[in-house]
Structure formats: C-alpha cells, structure tokens
Design a protein around this motif. Structure first.
Motif, PDB file in Angstrom:
ATOM      1  N   ASP A 179       0.888  -1.256   0.053  1.00  0.00           N
ATOM      2  CA  ASP A 179       0.070   0.062  -0.109  1.00  0.00           C
ATOM      3  C   ASP A 179       0.921   1.246  -0.069  1.00  0.00           C
ATOM      4  OD1 ASP A 179      -2.217  -1.761   0.361  1.00  0.00           O
ATOM      5  OD2 ASP A 179      -3.175  -0.342   1.881  1.00  0.00           O
ATOM      6  N   ASP A 183       0.193   3.826  -2.823  1.00  0.00           N
ATOM      7  CA  ASP A 183      -0.392   5.191  -2.437  1.00  0.00           C
ATOM      8  C   ASP A 183       0.524   6.241  -1.603  1.00  0.00           C
ATOM      9  OD1 ASP A 183      -2.682   4.007  -3.672  1.00  0.00           O
ATOM     10  OD2 ASP A 183      -3.067   2.748  -1.792  1.00  0.00           O
ATOM     11  N   LYS A 185       0.786   5.553   1.382  1.00  0.00           N
ATOM     12  CA  LYS A 185       0.189   5.718   2.783  1.00  0.00           C
ATOM     13  C   LYS A 185      -0.711   4.529   2.822  1.00  0.00           C
ATOM     14  CE  LYS A 185      -3.876   8.293   1.442  1.00  0.00           C
ATOM     15  NZ  LYS A 185      -5.032   9.284   1.650  1.00  0.00           N
ATOM     16  N   GLN A 187      -3.835   3.417   2.707  1.00  0.00           N
ATOM     17  CA  GLN A 187      -5.131   3.956   2.250  1.00  0.00           C
ATOM     18  C   GLN A 187      -6.381   3.779   3.277  1.00  0.00           C
ATOM     19  OE1 GLN A 187      -5.118   5.592  -0.789  1.00  0.00           O
ATOM     20  NE2 GLN A 187      -7.410   5.963  -0.612  1.00  0.00           N
ATOM     21  N   PHE A 189      -6.662   3.683   6.549  1.00  0.00           N
ATOM     22  CA  PHE A 189      -6.753   4.354   7.601  1.00  0.00           C
ATOM     23  C   PHE A 189      -7.636   5.610   7.319  1.00  0.00           C
ATOM     24  CE2 PHE A 189      -2.204   3.139   9.503  1.00  0.00           C
ATOM     25  CZ  PHE A 189      -2.960   1.934   9.992  1.00  0.00           C
ATOM     26  N   ASP A 190      -7.938   6.252   6.026  1.00  0.00           N
ATOM     27  CA  ASP A 190      -8.761   7.164   5.786  1.00  0.00           C
ATOM     28  C   ASP A 190     -10.081   6.831   6.204  1.00  0.00           C
ATOM     29  OD1 ASP A 190      -6.884   8.664   4.627  1.00  0.00           O
ATOM     30  OD2 ASP A 190      -7.553   8.429   2.430  1.00  0.00           O
ATOM     31  N   VAL A 191     -10.507   5.616   6.401  1.00  0.00           N
ATOM     32  CA  VAL A 191     -11.768   5.028   7.149  1.00  0.00           C
ATOM     33  C   VAL A 191     -11.930   5.621   8.453  1.00  0.00           C
ATOM     34  CG1 VAL A 191     -13.249   3.100   7.765  1.00  0.00           C
ATOM     35  CG2 VAL A 191     -12.082   3.079   5.550  1.00  0.00           C
ATOM     36  N   LYS A 193     -10.308   8.351   9.504  1.00  0.00           N
ATOM     37  CA  LYS A 193      -9.816   9.629   9.738  1.00  0.00           C
ATOM     38  C   LYS A 193     -10.760  10.809  10.419  1.00  0.00           C
ATOM     39  CE  LYS A 193     -10.110  11.987   5.407  1.00  0.00           C
ATOM     40  NZ  LYS A 193     -10.913  11.208   4.553  1.00  0.00           N
ATOM     41  N   ASP A 194     -11.988  10.405  10.250  1.00  0.00           N
ATOM     42  CA  ASP A 194     -12.850  11.325  10.812  1.00  0.00           C
ATOM     43  C   ASP A 194     -13.635  10.736  12.270  1.00  0.00           C
ATOM     44  OD1 ASP A 194     -12.740  13.370   8.965  1.00  0.00           O
ATOM     45  OD2 ASP A 194     -14.241  12.057   7.487  1.00  0.00           O
ATOM     46  N   GLN A 229      -6.690   1.432  14.985  1.00  0.00           N
ATOM     47  CA  GLN A 229      -5.939   1.297  13.787  1.00  0.00           C
ATOM     48  C   GLN A 229      -4.564   1.515  14.406  1.00  0.00           C
ATOM     49  OE1 GLN A 229      -6.557   4.946  11.342  1.00  0.00           O
ATOM     50  NE2 GLN A 229      -4.384   5.659  11.903  1.00  0.00           N
ATOM     51  N   GLU A 263     -12.561   2.072   0.296  1.00  0.00           N
ATOM     52  CA  GLU A 263     -11.004   2.486   0.392  1.00  0.00           C
ATOM     53  C   GLU A 263     -10.164   1.415  -0.327  1.00  0.00           C
ATOM     54  OE1 GLU A 263     -10.318   5.434   0.789  1.00  0.00           O
ATOM     55  OE2 GLU A 263     -12.003   6.431   1.681  1.00  0.00           O
TER      56      GLU A 263
END
Ligand SMILES: [Zn+2]
Length: 301
Positions: A179, A183, A185, A187, A189-191, A193-194, A229, A263
């Motif tokens: 990954d 990418d 990063k 990817q 982990f965007d799940v 981020k909020d 995470q 993602e």
C-alpha cells in the motif's frame, strides 16, 4: 529477590485477571504486546504490559516471533534492523516453520505479474524475483489474527480499564507495505480519519517509538464499541473493530465491509465471535476476501 521479580509480583497483585481470554482466569504472567522483539534494541513502549494467564501467554509465542520479524520489514527507509536482530529472528522463524521462507518466495511468473501490478522493475542484471516481493503465507495470516486480537484486547484494557468479554466480537482488516508503495500511505486509515480517538505518543525513557508502532484508539461512551488502527513502521497496518455485546457487530458487518471496500479494504477476518465462524469472512464476501489486501504481497527489503 531481583527487581524483575518484585516488579512482576507487584504488577500481578494490581492486575489479578487475564486481560485476553475474558473468562476470569487468574493472571500469572506479564504479556508484552506488541512483543518486545519487534522493537529495535528491545526498547518497547512503557505501559505495554498486560496480565495474562499461562495459556494466553504461551499460546502466542510462535506468533510473536513471526510478528516481530514481519514488523521489521522496511524497504523504504531501511530502519528495520538497526540493532542487528533481524537475522536471528529469521533463523528462529525458520526453525519453527521450516516451510515458511520457501512459501514466501514467489515463482518467476508470480513475481513478474506482481512487479507489473506494482510498477516495480528489476534492475540491470536482476530477475523479477530480485525485487524482494514475498507472498503472505497462512502462517503469517494466523499470526496477524492472533496478534491483532491480543493487541485490541490489551489496548481496550488499558483505555477502558475493563476486560474485553469472551463473547464480544472482534473483526479485522490488515494490509502490507505494498500500500505504501502504491499510494504512499495506508489508504484504509482514511476510513478512521474522521473518527475521534486517542493517538498517544509511545516512548521509553523519553525516546519516542512511534516510528515502529503507533495506534489510534476510539471507544464509545458506554465502552461497548471500539475501533483500533495500528501501524508497524513501514511493514504493515491493521484496523480492528470490536463490540462487547455478542451479535451487535455481526449484524452490521456487511454495511461496514462496504464502507471499507470503498477504500480498497478487504472483507474482515473474524478474530472472535459467538455468531460467525472464525478466520476468513464466510458467505458472499468470501471470494473477494481471497483476492484482497491480506493476500497482497509483501516487500521485504
Ligand atoms: Zn487468558
């Protein structure tokens, strides 16, 4: 009585029950999770020791070795072997799993395909196998399953001050360092981020260790739901979701997997459940599971 013995006795007096099996077993050992050998010069983060019963502690020592070895793979910054311990870990892993390295090796046509997918080109005079891609093997999947479950329960114990119940549910996605190549990063982990959560600095004697292990943990107000995470240097990352009420997470699993799939995340591996079979996700996502991230190759060096 040595300092280590005094420390152990005091620790077990304060933490009387195993944090891992959820069955009220009395603690008799201190479990280090992540394993100490994962960290350069065995400088592991302060506070990462947990009460364990004999069975839980012994049950994961093989896996600990593999995890320590895998977490040190760093093809990007080459920081995985600053203490020179990697070779010893590989030898020990080979003794425990004589087939491991053979199974990790890609055949020539596999390596060619994987290199093409990842945009890797062998250098002059090199073959496709020289780009150091490795297969993820069944031993590794099993080790990551056991490790991720323990890590989630340990961190839950630390943050919630309670033992994760034996009939709670834990599910996980994990991904290798390909990954990072593709990418730049992890990817998935965007799940997260909020999602609000704690991402503590991890240190020993003032030396920060987040470059080897870092995590973000979020816990619902009633402490019923957890999301974790975790990242291990430039080697691999994982996301665990958990619910203390049996059946709760299981009924939402399809919707959660759809979110993860956006993602590029694979279906969950089931680490603990009284409702779903353990291991790879059964049912309609099983085929996709076979092709997804935990079967992506790994870059060794
Ligand atoms: Zn136990």
């Amino acid at each position: 009585m040595g300092a280590a013995t005094r420390h152990r006795q005091a620790f077990l007096r304060n933490h009387k029950t195993c944090a891992f099996c959820g069955g009220g077993a009395p603690s008799s050992t201190i479990e280090h999770c992540p394993p100490r050998a994962l960290f350069q010069h065995r400088q592991w983060p302060e506070g990462f020791e947990f009460p364990a019963c004999q069975a839980c502690n012994k049950g994961s020592s093989d896996h600990d070795l593999l995890i320590a070895m895998l977490a040190r793979m760093d093809p990007f910054e080459d920081k995985g072997n600053r203490d020179g311990a990697a070779e010893g870990l590989m030898k020990a892993a080979h003794r425990q799993h004589p087939e491991l390295f053979r199974n990790m090796m890609m055949r020539a046509n596999q390596a060619r395909r994987a290199n093409r997918e990842l945009g890797l080109r062998p250098g002059p005079g090199q073959t496709h196998q020289d780009t150091h891609l490795a297969n993820v093997t069944d031993e590794m999947r099993e080790a990551v399953d056991v490790f991720a479950g323990k890590l989630a329960k340990g961190i839950y114990y630390m943050h919630a001050g309670a033992i994760f119940p034996g009939d709670g549910c834990l599910v996980m996605c994990w991904f290798t360092n390909t990954d990072l190549l593709r990418d730049g990063k992890f990817q998935l982990f965007d799940v997260m981020k909020d999602v609000a959560g704690e991402a503590p600095a991890l240190a020993r004697s003032g030396k920060f260790l987040n470059d080897q292990f870092e995590y973000k943990f979020s816990l619902s107000d009633e402490q019923h739901l957890l999301a974790l995470q975790a990242r291990f240097g430039n080697a691999f990352g994982l996301i665990v979701f958990g619910a203390t009420t049996p059946g709760w997470l299981e009924q939402h699993i399809q919707r959660m997997e759809d979110t993860m799939a956006r993602e590029d995340g694979g279906p969950f591996r089931i680490l603990q459940s009284t409702v779903l079979p353990l291991g790879q996700r059964p049912g309609e996502n099983a085929d996709r599971a076979a092709k997804q991230s935990c079967s992506a190759p790994w870059i060794l060096a």
